[in-house]
Design an enzyme around this catalytic site. Structure first.
Site, PDB file in Angstrom:
ATOM      1  N   GLU A  47       0.856  -1.193   0.000  1.00 27.94           N
ATOM      2  CA  GLU A  47       0.000   0.000   0.000  1.00 27.94           C
ATOM      3  C   GLU A  47       0.893   1.245   0.000  1.00 27.94           C
ATOM      4  O   GLU A  47       1.911   1.290   0.669  1.00 27.94           O
ATOM      5  CB  GLU A  47      -0.890   0.014   1.258  1.00 27.94           C
ATOM      6  CG  GLU A  47      -1.872   1.173   1.276  1.00 27.94           C
ATOM      7  CD  GLU A  47      -2.784   1.182   2.517  1.00 27.94           C
ATOM      8  OE1 GLU A  47      -2.386   0.656   3.571  1.00 27.94           O
ATOM      9  OE2 GLU A  47      -3.892   1.731   2.406  1.00 27.94           O
ATOM     10  N   LYS A 116      -9.723   1.759  -2.787  1.00 25.20           N
ATOM     11  CA  LYS A 116     -10.029   1.312  -1.424  1.00 25.20           C
ATOM     12  C   LYS A 116     -11.486   1.621  -1.078  1.00 25.20           C
ATOM     13  O   LYS A 116     -11.933   2.767  -1.192  1.00 25.20           O
ATOM     14  CB  LYS A 116      -9.079   2.016  -0.457  1.00 25.20           C
ATOM     15  CG  LYS A 116      -9.076   1.483   0.954  1.00 25.20           C
ATOM     16  CD  LYS A 116      -7.967   2.181   1.744  1.00 25.20           C
ATOM     17  CE  LYS A 116      -7.659   1.549   3.066  1.00 25.20           C
ATOM     18  NZ  LYS A 116      -6.497   2.196   3.714  1.00 25.20           N
ATOM     19  N   CYS A 157      -5.754  -2.925   2.583  1.00 19.88           N
ATOM     20  CA  CYS A 157      -5.536  -2.698   4.009  1.00 19.88           C
ATOM     21  C   CYS A 157      -6.813  -2.778   4.866  1.00 19.88           C
ATOM     22  O   CYS A 157      -7.300  -3.847   5.119  1.00 19.88           O
ATOM     23  CB  CYS A 157      -4.794  -1.372   4.202  1.00 19.88           C
ATOM     24  SG  CYS A 157      -3.915  -1.333   5.781  1.00 19.88           S
TER      25      CYS A 157
HETATM   26  N1  LIG Z   1      -3.804   1.720   5.849  1.00 20.84           N
HETATM   27  C1  LIG Z   1      -4.774   1.189   6.552  1.00 20.84           C
HETATM   28  O1  LIG Z   1      -5.884   1.020   6.111  1.00 20.84           O
HETATM   29  C2  LIG Z   1      -4.397   0.785   7.952  1.00 20.84           C
HETATM   30  C3  LIG Z   1      -5.353  -0.194   8.580  1.00 20.84           C
HETATM   31  C4  LIG Z   1      -4.979  -0.526   9.977  1.00 20.84           C
HETATM   32  O2  LIG Z   1      -3.882  -0.245  10.440  1.00 20.84           O
HETATM   33  C5  LIG Z   1      -5.968  -1.230  10.795  1.00 20.84           C
HETATM   34  O3  LIG Z   1      -5.690  -1.427  11.978  1.00 20.84           O
HETATM   35  O4  LIG Z   1      -7.021  -1.606  10.283  1.00 20.84           O
END
Ligand SMILES: NC(=O)CCC(=O)C(=O)O
Length: 279
Positions: A47, A116, A157
């Protein structure tokens, strides 16, 4: 049955990312070459690989797609004859910004683009507060790529926390999920691998999480620990915090075996769930 089509070498790049965009991209290209040398057929970047991760950076680093970064991704995919999941970059489209993954084919063509879907907005007082929605808009579409006999679903993520998305991919026939994913030092230690194992276990497929390397001087310190989990929910590989290029071999026989052994997707009581939820 074509056994060769049912195995796939996935290369994952846990990349060091700094403030200099062209250095980030050049470094990524070198690491993609390393993954190819290790035999990877599909390679994924993490990412936010061309920009530091943070709402203060997205606007300055954002590019249109196609644009300078993604043109280089297209070229390297074609040169190395690989499928390239180009991590994510901040994408500019009109007056909106997105956190976007692009996937490139062996002719350098854009196979898919995924924005996303679930923005990372969390608030853990005195620990971490992050609000992607301050600068980014959310995507609304899936992205699935077909490679040999594999169907790969893409998320980014925070998306991994939403089991609905993973289940939709499974229902659409996916046997691998790839999430470029920069977790943080608060949630990463317990949740990173656990979530990958959860999605693999729920959906009986491979799950890969690919993080930037940890930079303790960055405003957002990534957990690292990129990992790949198999359909039995066993962790096949986990990186440490530093830069890493690794490959794992995926095998559809393993997917079929787990799904035959524990056929939960044919055993759901969909005839009663809605009714008992309303009671
Ligand atoms: N970049 C993100 O979306 C981080 C996601 C994250 O750290 C989480 O705990 O969920």
């Amino acid at each position: 049955m074509d056994k060769l089509a049912r195995t796939l070498r996935l290369g994952c790049i846990q990349l060091k990312v700094g403030a200099n965009k062209s250095e980030n991209v050049a470094r990524a290209i070198n690491k993609i070459r390393d993954a190819k040398m290790k035999g990877a057929e599909v390679v994924s970047l993490p990412e936010c690989f061309n920009s530091p991760y943070g709402t203060a950076y997205f606007n300055d680093y954002a590019e249109t797609i196609p644009g300078e970064t993604t043109n280089l991704l297209s070229q390297i995919a074609k040169e190395l004859q690989i499928i390239l999941i180009g991590g994510t970059i901040p994408e500019r489209d009109g007056d909106k910004l997105y956190n976007t993954a692009t996937i490139w084919g062996k002719s350098g063509e854009l196979l898919a683009k995924y924005r996303k879907m679930h923005l990372f907005d969390i608030d853990i007082p005195n620990e971490i507060t992050f609000k992607e929605s301050d600068s980014l808009s959310a995507g609304n579409d899936l992205a699935i790529i077909n490679v040999k006999d594999f169907k790969i679903g893409i998320g980014i993520c925070y998306d991994i926390r939403f089991e609905e998305l993973a289940k939709i991919y499974r229902k659409k026939g996916c046997n691998v999920l790839v999430y470029p994913a920069a977790f943080n030092m608060k949630t990463g230690p317990l949740h990173y691998e656990l979530l990958a194992q959860s999605r693999s276990n729920d959906n009986q497929l491979y799950t890969a999480l690919i993080s930037p390397a940890r930079d303790v001087n960055a405003s957002y310190v990534a957990w690292g620990h990129s990992c790949v989990v198999d359909p039995w929910a066993e962790v096949m590989y986990t990186s440490e915090a530093d830069e890493d290029v690794f490959v794992v071999d995926l095998d559809l026989d393993k997917v079929d075996k787990v799904r035959a052994n524990i056929p939960v997707f044919n055993q759901r009581r969909t005839d009663i769930y809605e009714t008992i939820e309303k009671k």
